[in-house]
Write an enzyme that holds these catalytic residues in place. Sequence first.
Site, PDB file in Angstrom:
ATOM      1  N   ARG A 115      -1.202   4.146  13.690  1.00  0.00           N
ATOM      2  CA  ARG A 115      -0.217   3.705  14.697  1.00  0.00           C
ATOM      3  C   ARG A 115      -0.823   3.874  16.072  1.00  0.00           C
ATOM      4  O   ARG A 115      -1.431   4.893  16.343  1.00  0.00           O
ATOM      5  CB  ARG A 115       1.038   4.588  14.659  1.00  0.00           C
ATOM      6  CG  ARG A 115       1.788   4.570  13.370  1.00  0.00           C
ATOM      7  CD  ARG A 115       2.847   3.469  13.365  1.00  0.00           C
ATOM      8  NE  ARG A 115       3.542   3.471  12.089  1.00  0.00           N
ATOM      9  CZ  ARG A 115       3.089   2.917  10.971  1.00  0.00           C
ATOM     10  NH1 ARG A 115       1.924   2.306  10.962  1.00  0.00           N
ATOM     11  NH2 ARG A 115       3.760   2.953   9.854  1.00  0.00           N
ATOM     12  N   ARG A 144       0.845  -1.196   0.000  1.00  0.00           N
ATOM     13  CA  ARG A 144       0.000   0.000   0.000  1.00  0.00           C
ATOM     14  C   ARG A 144       0.878   1.242   0.000  1.00  0.00           C
ATOM     15  O   ARG A 144       2.035   1.206   0.373  1.00  0.00           O
ATOM     16  CB  ARG A 144      -0.881   0.028   1.254  1.00  0.00           C
ATOM     17  CG  ARG A 144      -2.036  -0.949   1.227  1.00  0.00           C
ATOM     18  CD  ARG A 144      -2.837  -0.831   2.508  1.00  0.00           C
ATOM     19  NE  ARG A 144      -3.309   0.523   2.704  1.00  0.00           N
ATOM     20  CZ  ARG A 144      -3.048   1.275   3.771  1.00  0.00           C
ATOM     21  NH1 ARG A 144      -2.313   0.817   4.758  1.00  0.00           N
ATOM     22  NH2 ARG A 144      -3.529   2.489   3.849  1.00  0.00           N
ATOM     23  N   LYS A 173       2.086  -7.563  12.307  1.00  0.00           N
ATOM     24  CA  LYS A 173       1.515  -7.731  10.970  1.00  0.00           C
ATOM     25  C   LYS A 173       1.849  -9.104  10.370  1.00  0.00           C
ATOM     26  O   LYS A 173       3.005  -9.426  10.126  1.00  0.00           O
ATOM     27  CB  LYS A 173       2.013  -6.608  10.055  1.00  0.00           C
ATOM     28  CG  LYS A 173       1.390  -6.683   8.663  1.00  0.00           C
ATOM     29  CD  LYS A 173       1.486  -5.352   7.959  1.00  0.00           C
ATOM     30  CE  LYS A 173       1.043  -5.438   6.515  1.00  0.00           C
ATOM     31  NZ  LYS A 173       0.919  -4.140   5.875  1.00  0.00           N
TER      32      LYS A 173
HETATM   33  C1  BTN Z   1       0.344  -3.889   2.297  1.00  0.00           C
HETATM   34  O1  BTN Z   1       1.079  -2.923   2.029  1.00  0.00           O
HETATM   35  O2  BTN Z   1       0.125  -4.222   3.452  1.00  0.00           O
HETATM   36  C2  BTN Z   1      -0.250  -4.699   1.179  1.00  0.00           C
HETATM   37  C3  BTN Z   1       0.693  -5.754   0.724  1.00  0.00           C
HETATM   38  C4  BTN Z   1       0.126  -6.628  -0.373  1.00  0.00           C
HETATM   39  C5  BTN Z   1       1.177  -7.565  -0.907  1.00  0.00           C
HETATM   40  C6  BTN Z   1       0.616  -8.541  -1.896  1.00  0.00           C
HETATM   41  S1  BTN Z   1       1.732  -9.860  -2.234  1.00  0.00           S
HETATM   42  C7  BTN Z   1       0.698 -10.394  -3.531  1.00  0.00           C
HETATM   43  C8  BTN Z   1       0.203  -9.169  -4.248  1.00  0.00           C
HETATM   44  N1  BTN Z   1       1.143  -8.740  -5.271  1.00  0.00           N
HETATM   45  C9  BTN Z   1       1.722  -7.589  -4.982  1.00  0.00           C
HETATM   46  O3  BTN Z   1       2.570  -7.022  -5.678  1.00  0.00           O
HETATM   47  N2  BTN Z   1       1.242  -7.115  -3.824  1.00  0.00           N
HETATM   48  C10 BTN Z   1       0.231  -7.988  -3.261  1.00  0.00           C
END
Ligand code: BTN
Length: 267
Positions: free
Chosen positions: A265, A62, A126
């Site tokens: 946070r 994100r 997380k």
């Molecule tokens: C976050 O920032 O918390 C979201 C992370 C999401 C990661 C997943 S891994 C599979 C899919 N492909 C990506 O490039 N990102 C999501």
Amino acid sequence: MFDEAFSVAAVADALGNLACRFDVDVLAECDSTNARLLTLAESGAPSGRVIAALHQTAGRGRRGRNWFSAPGDSLTFSLLWRLPPDAPLSGLSLAVGVALACALEDLGIAGVSLKWPNDLLLHGRKLAGVLIELVPGASPPAAVIGIGMNLRRPQGMPEDLCRTAAALIEADLEADIPLPATVELLARLLTALHEALITFAVSGFPAFREAWQKRHAFNDCAVQLLGDISEPLAGICRGVDFDGALLLETADGRQRIISGEVSLRPS
Ligand code: BTN
């Protein structure tokens, strides 16, 4: 557990009756499963298309961040879902979080909670992140739902991430329930998502709100919302609204936070 035979046939086998609802590809390596699936979606790939990767070289997180994973230490996959024309979209990522949390709980995993807007926590750290990207120009709307879950703490994970990360291997399990193999885990998550997305298309986030609140990690807690451009906003978390907006009790009164472009946070 977390092995081994992570193949298309093994995933289909684990999906059982639902195998016909998904078209799964398992890649040894790719840049980002979300990026790959967005491209396929733009050329008309149907709902239920899934790309899982044993390793991503440019995983997306994100807020323009990278998603760090190491080969074999994470479950990383994306699911394309096409929604009906008038389906609501607000709260979709929260509904996805509820589906994932329920799937883990059904596996006997204790200590799972949700952090707004779409993190899954294990004992406050997380465990998984969700990145939903809408397919540009798709009408009716289509979403690429990307999920990254730590199975083990990825080798070489930067120290700041390591401090706040959890991994499934650290989960407290109810007696006698072993952790599933990776294919089984993927099948369980896809099954839960399938059911949740069908419900979401009909009823939207209200159908998930109570389940989300029940698992809310910061209910009635003092938090700060940090954005890239805005000043930090302090307040007390009062759960989420009918559309998934965070309700924050601030010095200026109750505010509805809609933008996901912030991080929460604990104060
Ligand atoms: C976050 O920032 O918390 C979201 C992370 C999401 C990661 C997943 S891994 C599979 C899919 N492909 C990506 O490039 N990102 C999501």
